[in-house]
Design a protein around this motif. Structure first.
Motif, PDB file in Angstrom:
ATOM      1  N   TYR A 176       0.823  -1.207   0.000  1.00 57.86           N
ATOM      2  CA  TYR A 176       0.000   0.000   0.000  1.00 57.86           C
ATOM      3  C   TYR A 176       0.860   1.263   0.000  1.00 57.86           C
ATOM      4  O   TYR A 176       2.038   1.227   0.340  1.00 57.86           O
ATOM      5  CB  TYR A 176      -0.912   0.019   1.238  1.00 57.86           C
ATOM      6  N   ARG A 177       0.235   2.377  -0.343  1.00 57.70           N
ATOM      7  CA  ARG A 177       0.939   3.659  -0.328  1.00 57.70           C
ATOM      8  C   ARG A 177       0.665   4.432   0.959  1.00 57.70           C
ATOM      9  O   ARG A 177       0.729   5.651   0.981  1.00 57.70           O
ATOM     10  CB  ARG A 177       0.506   4.492  -1.541  1.00 57.70           C
ATOM     11  N   SER A 178       0.333   3.741   1.993  1.00 58.82           N
ATOM     12  CA  SER A 178       0.057   4.370   3.282  1.00 58.82           C
ATOM     13  C   SER A 178       1.368   4.764   3.946  1.00 58.82           C
ATOM     14  O   SER A 178       2.464   4.381   3.514  1.00 58.82           O
ATOM     15  CB  SER A 178      -0.711   3.400   4.183  1.00 58.82           C
ATOM     16  N   SER A 179       1.271   5.520   5.041  1.00 58.69           N
ATOM     17  CA  SER A 179       2.481   5.962   5.737  1.00 58.69           C
ATOM     18  C   SER A 179       3.283   4.784   6.278  1.00 58.69           C
ATOM     19  O   SER A 179       4.517   4.825   6.316  1.00 58.69           O
ATOM     20  CB  SER A 179       2.102   6.914   6.883  1.00 58.69           C
ATOM     21  N   HIS A 256      -6.723   3.545   3.954  1.00 60.09           N
ATOM     22  CA  HIS A 256      -5.569   4.431   4.040  1.00 60.09           C
ATOM     23  C   HIS A 256      -5.817   5.804   3.428  1.00 60.09           C
ATOM     24  O   HIS A 256      -4.942   6.659   3.452  1.00 60.09           O
ATOM     25  CB  HIS A 256      -4.355   3.783   3.370  1.00 60.09           C
ATOM     26  N   GLY A 257      -7.012   6.035   2.875  1.00 65.32           N
ATOM     27  CA  GLY A 257      -7.316   7.343   2.310  1.00 65.32           C
ATOM     28  C   GLY A 257      -8.216   7.263   1.092  1.00 65.32           C
ATOM     29  O   GLY A 257      -8.692   6.192   0.719  1.00 65.32           O
TER      30      GLY A 257
END
Length: 312
Positions: A176-179, A256-257
């Protein structure tokens, strides 16, 4: 090790088992693998690409080794590996259940079933949003759950089957592109992109041909496939959108957004009828890819089958 004929029969048996039974509710090898990955992540997680690359390499290597052992066990081992790696039957069954709920006017039931397919929040989705999410998942996972593992199985036998499944599972868990995963999951996401590069395009080609609307599918892929953030999901989803005469993409809410996805295709938003059509198309693509994989195994000569010079 076993002959290519034995490998073809074993893969056929594994695919037949998936068609007959689908994914087991308990004790599925992929679920066991995922639990082990999650447990080890708690110990090995570091917010860096290097740590994520090592983590990905560790688990993919373990899966390839397990595939090697399965292959050495003979056709039964390869059949079990095939059954473990493919999951298209359950994918389509879930799609049908969502369509059934929508046809019955049970929007809450459809929302409750949707998380079996996608990782987005279904609570605010109407029928069109539910169907769009389901069709996108069915399109992408037609490649991920069937075409890609069979492609790698045809190339590399049981190690290819289980190695691919590990790559795809790791991407689903940490890509994922999460933090948390932007760096740690980078290697898993990039490895998955590479592993699906050819299978996704085979899936798109088959979807166009088997839908009866290949020109529409090709146009959608050429116009819209490259707009998607994923180099592979965009191609497959655009092919399904064009083949079915619908549009996919748009605002998508994940844990995640929020992502504003590009629109794929130029038709109306899908409804329950189009969701059923996507399920039927997925099944046709899966069967065709199975036949192609078995044919490839039988016809491609083994690298060990070298000709022996005959002395005159």
């Amino acid at each position: 090790m076993h002959s290519r004929g034995g490998q073809a029969l074993a893969m056929t048996a594994g695919m037949a088992a998936d068609l007959a039974f689908g994914d087991p509710r308990r004790g599925h090898p992929v679920a066991v693998f995922g639990s082990a990955v999650a447990a080890s992540e708690n110990r090995l997680y570091r917010d860096s690409r290097a740590a994520g690359t090592g983590f990905t390499a560790l688990w993919v290597s373990a899966a390839v080794l397990a595939g090697g052992l399965a292959g050495r066990a003979g056709p039964v081992g390869t059949a079990v590996a095939t059954f473990s790696a493919v999951g298209g039957t359950t994918l389509c069954r879930v799609g049908d259940r969502i369509a059934d709920a929508l046809d019955d006017g049970d929007l809450d039931g459809a929302r409750a079933t949707l998380p079996s397919l996608v990782g987005r929040d279904p609570s605010s989705l109407d029928e069109a949003g539910i169907c769009r999410a389901a069709v996108e998942s069915i399109a992408e996972n037609t490649s991920d759950a069937t075409v890609a593992p069979l492609f790698w199985g045809a190339l590399a036998g049981a190690p290819g089957l289980l190695g691919y499944r590990a790559v795809n599972t790791l991407d689903a868990m940490i890509g994922y592109r999460s933090s948390r995963y932007a760096r740690f999951g980078w290697a898993a996401a990039r490895t998955d992109d590479a592993a699906n590069l050819v299978p996704a395009r085979v899936t798109a080609l088959l979807a166009g041909l088997l839908s009866g609307h290949p020109i529409r599918a090709v146009r959608a892929v050429r116009r819209d496939g490259g707009k998607h953030p994923s180099p592979n999901a965009g191609v497959v989803e655009a092919a399904f959108a064009g083949a079915l005469g619908i549009s996919l993409g748009g605002r998508t809410v994940y844990p995640h957004g929020v992502e504003d996805r590009p629109v794929l295709g130029d038709g109306p938003a899908p409804r329950a009828a189009e969701l059923r059509a996507a399920v039927r198309l997925s099944r046709r693509v899966q069967i065709a890819s199975g036949l192609l994989a078995v044919l490839a195994v039988v016809r491609v000569p083994s690298p060990r089958a070298e000709s022996v010079p005959v002395r005159s």
